[in-house]
Design a protein around this motif. Structure first.
Motif, PDB file in Angstrom:
ATOM      1  N   ASN A   1       0.919  -1.211   0.146  1.00 52.37           N
ATOM      2  CA  ASN A   1      -0.133   0.002  -0.113  1.00 52.37           C
ATOM      3  C   ASN A   1       0.786   1.484  -0.167  1.00 52.37           C
ATOM      4  OD1 ASN A   1      -2.558   1.590   2.148  1.00 52.37           O
ATOM      5  ND2 ASN A   1      -2.449   1.193  -0.251  1.00 52.37           N
ATOM      6  N   THR A   2       1.957   1.298  -0.795  1.00 53.99           N
ATOM      7  CA  THR A   2       2.836   2.243  -0.884  1.00 53.99           C
ATOM      8  C   THR A   2       3.090   2.910  -2.229  1.00 53.99           C
ATOM      9  OG1 THR A   2       4.922   1.119  -0.712  1.00 53.99           O
ATOM     10  CG2 THR A   2       3.807   2.125   1.297  1.00 53.99           C
ATOM     11  N   CYS A   3       2.615   1.932  -3.264  1.00 50.81           N
ATOM     12  CA  CYS A   3       3.100   2.109  -4.696  1.00 50.81           C
ATOM     13  C   CYS A   3       1.856   2.076  -5.509  1.00 50.81           C
ATOM     14  CB  CYS A   3       4.117   1.191  -5.320  1.00 50.81           C
ATOM     15  SG  CYS A   3       5.640   1.061  -4.260  1.00 50.81           S
ATOM     16  N   ARG A   4       1.557   0.737  -5.891  1.00 54.27           N
ATOM     17  CA  ARG A   4       0.442   0.875  -7.106  1.00 54.27           C
ATOM     18  C   ARG A   4      -0.882   1.212  -6.423  1.00 54.27           C
ATOM     19  NH1 ARG A   4       1.981  -5.682  -7.988  1.00 54.27           N
ATOM     20  NH2 ARG A   4       2.384  -5.287  -6.023  1.00 54.27           N
ATOM     21  N   SER A   5      -1.689   0.517  -5.323  1.00 60.51           N
ATOM     22  CA  SER A   5      -2.830   0.859  -4.862  1.00 60.51           C
ATOM     23  C   SER A   5      -2.881   2.203  -4.525  1.00 60.51           C
ATOM     24  CB  SER A   5      -3.188   0.012  -3.779  1.00 60.51           C
ATOM     25  OG  SER A   5      -2.523   0.055  -2.727  1.00 60.51           O
ATOM     26  N   PRO A   6      -2.193   2.860  -3.925  1.00 56.27           N
ATOM     27  CA  PRO A   6      -2.007   4.417  -3.514  1.00 56.27           C
ATOM     28  C   PRO A   6      -2.058   5.278  -4.941  1.00 56.27           C
ATOM     29  CG  PRO A   6      -0.459   3.691  -2.139  1.00 56.27           C
ATOM     30  CD  PRO A   6      -0.676   2.513  -3.141  1.00 56.27           C
ATOM     31  N   MET A   7      -1.577   4.750  -6.036  1.00 56.26           N
ATOM     32  CA  MET A   7      -1.600   5.520  -7.396  1.00 56.26           C
ATOM     33  C   MET A   7      -2.861   5.506  -7.823  1.00 56.26           C
ATOM     34  SD  MET A   7       1.947   4.816  -9.326  1.00 56.26           S
ATOM     35  CE  MET A   7       1.886   3.376  -9.068  1.00 56.26           C
ATOM     36  N   ALA A   8      -3.526   4.119  -7.842  1.00 54.13           N
ATOM     37  CA  ALA A   8      -4.832   3.669  -8.082  1.00 54.13           C
ATOM     38  C   ALA A   8      -5.696   4.801  -7.703  1.00 54.13           C
ATOM     39  CB  ALA A   8      -5.161   2.352  -8.098  1.00 54.13           C
ATOM     40  N   GLU A   9      -5.679   4.684  -6.337  1.00 58.55           N
ATOM     41  CA  GLU A   9      -6.668   5.455  -5.366  1.00 58.55           C
ATOM     42  C   GLU A   9      -6.595   7.039  -5.873  1.00 58.55           C
ATOM     43  OE1 GLU A   9      -7.340   6.944  -0.599  1.00 58.55           O
ATOM     44  OE2 GLU A   9      -5.602   5.431  -1.237  1.00 58.55           O
ATOM     45  N   ALA A  10      -5.472   7.489  -5.850  1.00 65.20           N
ATOM     46  CA  ALA A  10      -5.294   8.786  -6.251  1.00 65.20           C
ATOM     47  C   ALA A  10      -5.871   9.222  -7.562  1.00 65.20           C
ATOM     48  CB  ALA A  10      -3.890   9.503  -6.169  1.00 65.20           C
ATOM     49  N   ILE A  11      -5.617   8.393  -8.509  1.00 58.79           N
ATOM     50  CA  ILE A  11      -5.986   8.648  -9.971  1.00 58.79           C
ATOM     51  C   ILE A  11      -7.704   8.635  -9.882  1.00 58.79           C
ATOM     52  CG2 ILE A  11      -6.005   7.599 -12.342  1.00 58.79           C
ATOM     53  CD1 ILE A  11      -3.236   6.624 -11.609  1.00 58.79           C
ATOM     54  N   LEU A  12      -8.316   7.469  -9.268  1.00 59.18           N
ATOM     55  CA  LEU A  12      -9.704   7.344  -9.473  1.00 59.18           C
ATOM     56  C   LEU A  12     -10.521   8.611  -8.640  1.00 59.18           C
ATOM     57  CD1 LEU A  12     -12.108   6.013 -10.352  1.00 59.18           C
ATOM     58  CD2 LEU A  12     -11.834   4.595  -8.536  1.00 59.18           C
ATOM     59  N   LYS A  13     -10.011   8.997  -7.443  1.00 52.44           N
ATOM     60  CA  LYS A  13     -10.387   9.923  -6.848  1.00 52.44           C
ATOM     61  C   LYS A  13     -10.465  11.476  -7.697  1.00 52.44           C
ATOM     62  CE  LYS A  13      -9.446   8.880  -1.976  1.00 52.44           C
ATOM     63  NZ  LYS A  13      -8.535   9.240  -0.832  1.00 52.44           N
ATOM     64  N   HIS A  14      -9.316  11.441  -8.638  1.00 54.54           N
ATOM     65  CA  HIS A  14      -9.036  12.705  -9.489  1.00 54.54           C
ATOM     66  C   HIS A  14     -10.206  12.475 -10.584  1.00 54.54           C
ATOM     67  CE1 HIS A  14      -7.071  16.039 -11.429  1.00 54.54           C
ATOM     68  NE2 HIS A  14      -7.025  15.128 -12.317  1.00 54.54           N
ATOM     69  N   LYS A  15     -10.114  11.292 -11.181  1.00 53.22           N
ATOM     70  CA  LYS A  15     -11.178  11.241 -12.465  1.00 53.22           C
ATOM     71  C   LYS A  15     -12.411  10.936 -12.008  1.00 53.22           C
ATOM     72  CE  LYS A  15      -7.188   9.945 -15.389  1.00 53.22           C
ATOM     73  NZ  LYS A  15      -7.145  10.952 -16.344  1.00 53.22           N
ATOM     74  N   GLY A  16     -12.868  10.245 -11.056  1.00 55.18           N
ATOM     75  CA  GLY A  16     -14.083   9.824 -10.756  1.00 55.18           C
ATOM     76  C   GLY A  16     -14.597  10.373  -9.323  1.00 55.18           C
ATOM     77  N   LYS A  17     -14.289  11.413  -8.782  1.00 58.16           N
ATOM     78  CA  LYS A  17     -14.469  11.961  -7.656  1.00 58.16           C
ATOM     79  C   LYS A  17     -16.032  12.227  -7.548  1.00 58.16           C
ATOM     80  CE  LYS A  17     -13.670  16.901  -9.024  1.00 58.16           C
ATOM     81  NZ  LYS A  17     -12.744  18.010  -8.803  1.00 58.16           N
ATOM     82  N   ASP A  18     -16.960  12.397  -8.592  1.00 60.91           N
ATOM     83  CA  ASP A  18     -18.138  12.529  -8.305  1.00 60.91           C
ATOM     84  C   ASP A  18     -19.037  11.004  -8.364  1.00 60.91           C
ATOM     85  OD1 ASP A  18     -18.008  15.311  -7.616  1.00 60.91           O
ATOM     86  OD2 ASP A  18     -18.036  15.568 -10.039  1.00 60.91           O
ATOM     87  N   ILE A  19     -18.277  10.040  -8.475  1.00 62.25           N
ATOM     88  CA  ILE A  19     -18.883   8.580  -8.890  1.00 62.25           C
ATOM     89  C   ILE A  19     -18.643   7.643  -7.844  1.00 62.25           C
ATOM     90  CG2 ILE A  19     -19.130   6.930 -10.546  1.00 62.25           C
ATOM     91  CD1 ILE A  19     -18.137   8.747 -12.654  1.00 62.25           C
ATOM     92  N   PHE A  20     -17.373   7.876  -7.238  1.00 66.92           N
ATOM     93  CA  PHE A  20     -17.050   6.757  -6.323  1.00 66.92           C
ATOM     94  C   PHE A  20     -16.429   7.300  -4.955  1.00 66.92           C
ATOM     95  CE2 PHE A  20     -15.811   5.605 -10.660  1.00 66.92           C
ATOM     96  CZ  PHE A  20     -16.602   4.198 -10.803  1.00 66.92           C
TER      97      PHE A  20
END
Length: 206
Positions: free
Chosen positions: A11-30
């Motif tokens: 939880n320091t590389c891939r999943s944090p990147m995925a979390e940050a990207i989805l928060k950025h691109k889908g903040k009103d959906i997820f």
């Protein structure tokens, strides 16, 4: 809004990147969180992960957390970075099986392919269980000739079935996202680009 949990190892590389990207691109959906199957609580995201996200104008204020039941219960959908993460997670939390996929599996496989993949993995698990039982028998008393012959045929059958499983698996795309940990910024960039492409498809599909 759907609750999505990304899972990797620490939880320091891939999943944090995925979390940050989805928060950025889908903040009103997820609603989005991430965790690691072997994470220590409180570690920051790797500096290279922070850098490749910054290059995309995505900020991240992350502290790692270990996967636990409360996160499993919170999530509507769990997306792991590798098949091994998925197997570890579902082995510990079998109630999560129906909502857990690798990120690539969820995005890239159609319903028919997904069902075939599940059947292959079930077959693999069954074969490994048989193999384990066979290995455990080696500690028993010395088998007679008939028992030895049956065990030999069982081993040959297992090996043949495993070869069939490997051939079937080879027909599917690689469903893992490689771990950039210990690599260069370029390795993190490659992983981030792959994750970003998949998440863009995820947002579009919803």
């Amino acid at each position: 809004m759907k609750n999505i949990l990304f899972v990797c190892t620490g939880n320091t590389c891939r999943s944090p990147m995925a979390e940050a990207i989805l928060k950025h691109k889908g903040k009103d959906i997820f609603n989005v969180k991430s965790a690691g199957v072997f994470a220590n609580n409180g570690s920051p995201a790797h500096p290279h992960a922070v850098q490749v996200l910054k290059d995309r104008d995505i900020s991240v204020d992350h502290r790692s957390q270990a996967l636990d039941k409360s996160l499993i219960d919170w999530a509507d959908l769990i997306l792991t970075m590798t098949e091994n993460h998925k197997q570890l997670l579902c082995g510990q939390y079998p109630e999560s099986i129906d909502k857990t996929y690798t990120l690539k599996e969820f995005i890239l496989l159609g319903k028919d392919e997904e069902e075939q993949w599940k059947q292959i993995k079930k077959k693999t698990a069954d074969l490994l269980e048989k193999q384990s039982k066979l290995m455990n028998k080696k500690g028993d008393v010395k088998p007679n000739k008939d028992q030895a012959e049956r065990e030999k045929k069982l081993r040959e059958s297992i090996e043949k079935d495993m070869e069939i499983v490997r051939e079937l698996e080879a027909k599917f795309p690689n469903l893992d996202i490689n771990d950039p940990f210990g690599g260069s910024v370029e390795d993190y960039e490659q992983a981030c680009r792959e994750i970003e492409d998949l998440i863009e498809k995820l947002v579009k599909n919803f």
